[in-house]
Design a protein around this motif. Structure first.
Motif, PDB file in Angstrom:
ATOM      1  N   ASP A 125     -62.532  11.606 -45.873  1.00 57.68           N
ATOM      2  CA  ASP A 125     -63.776  10.785 -46.367  1.00 57.68           C
ATOM      3  C   ASP A 125     -63.045   9.771 -47.358  1.00 57.68           C
ATOM      4  OD1 ASP A 125     -65.713   9.326 -47.584  1.00 57.68           O
ATOM      5  OD2 ASP A 125     -66.725  11.186 -48.342  1.00 57.68           O
ATOM      6  N   ALA A 126     -62.879   8.445 -46.824  1.00 52.85           N
ATOM      7  CA  ALA A 126     -62.249   7.458 -47.510  1.00 52.85           C
ATOM      8  C   ALA A 126     -62.597   7.114 -49.257  1.00 52.85           C
ATOM      9  CB  ALA A 126     -62.113   6.306 -46.851  1.00 52.85           C
ATOM     10  N   ASP A 127     -63.651   7.526 -49.494  1.00 55.24           N
ATOM     11  CA  ASP A 127     -64.277   7.401 -50.791  1.00 55.24           C
ATOM     12  C   ASP A 127     -64.386   8.862 -51.505  1.00 55.24           C
ATOM     13  OD1 ASP A 127     -64.582   4.872 -50.456  1.00 55.24           O
ATOM     14  OD2 ASP A 127     -66.414   5.172 -49.279  1.00 55.24           O
TER      15      ASP A 127
ATOM     16  N   ARG B  11     -58.629  12.052 -48.328  1.00 58.16           N
ATOM     17  CA  ARG B  11     -59.162  10.701 -48.358  1.00 58.16           C
ATOM     18  C   ARG B  11     -58.865  10.168 -46.871  1.00 58.16           C
ATOM     19  NH1 ARG B  11     -56.216   5.946 -48.309  1.00 58.16           N
ATOM     20  NH2 ARG B  11     -54.229   7.138 -48.668  1.00 58.16           N
TER      21      ARG B  11
ATOM     22  N   ASN C  57     -61.021   8.537 -55.176  1.00 56.99           N
ATOM     23  CA  ASN C  57     -59.481   8.702 -55.133  1.00 56.99           C
ATOM     24  C   ASN C  57     -58.940   7.626 -55.863  1.00 56.99           C
ATOM     25  OD1 ASN C  57     -59.133   6.664 -52.677  1.00 56.99           O
ATOM     26  ND2 ASN C  57     -60.941   7.916 -52.316  1.00 56.99           N
ATOM     27  N   LYS C  58     -59.214   6.562 -55.901  1.00 55.84           N
ATOM     28  CA  LYS C  58     -58.252   5.381 -56.336  1.00 55.84           C
ATOM     29  C   LYS C  58     -57.736   5.578 -57.715  1.00 55.84           C
ATOM     30  CE  LYS C  58     -60.201   1.665 -53.455  1.00 55.84           C
ATOM     31  NZ  LYS C  58     -61.004   0.347 -53.492  1.00 55.84           N
TER      32      LYS C  58
ATOM     33  N   ILE D 127     -56.256  15.550 -52.624  1.00 56.31           N
ATOM     34  CA  ILE D 127     -57.322  14.630 -52.372  1.00 56.31           C
ATOM     35  C   ILE D 127     -56.835  13.351 -51.583  1.00 56.31           C
ATOM     36  CG2 ILE D 127     -58.354  12.614 -54.050  1.00 56.31           C
ATOM     37  CD1 ILE D 127     -58.078  14.466 -56.424  1.00 56.31           C
ATOM     38  N   ASN D 128     -55.557  13.158 -51.603  1.00 61.48           N
ATOM     39  CA  ASN D 128     -54.966  12.209 -50.586  1.00 61.48           C
ATOM     40  C   ASN D 128     -55.109  12.546 -49.127  1.00 61.48           C
ATOM     41  OD1 ASN D 128     -53.719   9.644 -50.440  1.00 61.48           O
ATOM     42  ND2 ASN D 128     -51.739  10.571 -50.290  1.00 61.48           N
TER      43      ASN D 128
END
Length: 206
Positions: A166-168, A162, A172-173, A158-159
């Motif tokens: 795709d930053a979103d 990200r 992922n947060k 996922i990291n």
């Protein structure tokens, strides 16, 4: 920022938890876990600096994470003889996993191609050595570590997506922090509960 500060706090807490709870008589194995957790702790600090735009700090963080995973791999290594045929499905999975991740992010990698390739290789190596603990340690320790390593792979995947796709992606947060915390917790609990496999002990007694 808060996510990485939380990861740093977690690494410190797990290091302290391991130190006060371990009964490991093998100093080498104990030190490998300590070094690994210390590298994760330092890596998170440099990763925070890397997120502010410092490429060198980011690369140092990646190097520390690689060292941490290599230390875990060496800790899980054993001298067990195994048939290559048993590893074929696992190696096929590793190849497919790395191919999928690299194909998704390839166009955005640039300078980071080789570092990411090395990182994925180390991730797969850790999984392999965790898998090869089968029949060498008790089932509880084996499965805790396996699930921990799988959770670590999910967090890493996922990291990576990200950062380079795709930053979103995948909330992922929340998900990176969840799987990272879960992985470290399961691995450390698995190591603390490790004993020799019962079947292994029986074969030695015979």
């Amino acid at each position: 920022m808060y996510r990485y500060l939380s990861k740093t706090l977690l690494s410190f807490s797990l290091l302290f938890f391991y130190l006060i709870n371990t009964n490991q008589s093998d100093a080498r194995k104990k030190n490998l876990i300590i070094i690994s957790l210390a590298c994760f702790l330092a890596g998170d600090v440099f990763f925070i600096a890397g997120n502010s735009g410092n490429t060198y700090h980011f690369l140092i963080a990646a190097a520390l994470f690689i060292i941490a995973k290599v230390c875990y791999s060496v800790r899980f290594f054993n001298n067990k003889d195994f048939k290559i045929s048993k590893l074929v499905p696992f190696l096929l999975f590793c190849f497919c996993y790395m191919s999928v991740i690299m194909s998704i992010v390839y166009n955005e990698l640039g300078f980071y191609f080789l570092p990411l390739l090395l990182y994925l290789f180390v991730v797969m190596m850790l999984m392999q050595f965790a898998y090869l603990r089968s029949n060498e340690v008790n089932l509880q320790s084996f499965w805790l570590v396996i699930f921990g390593v799988v959770a670590s792979m999910v967090a890493d995947s996922i990291n990576i997506l990200r950062m380079f796709y795709d930053a979103d992606i995948a909330y992922n947060k929340i998900t990176i922090m969840f799987f990272y915390c879960l992985s470290q917790y399961l691995i450390i609990i698995g190591v603390l509960n490790e004993t020799k496999s019962t079947s292994k002990l029986k074969s030695i007694n015979v």
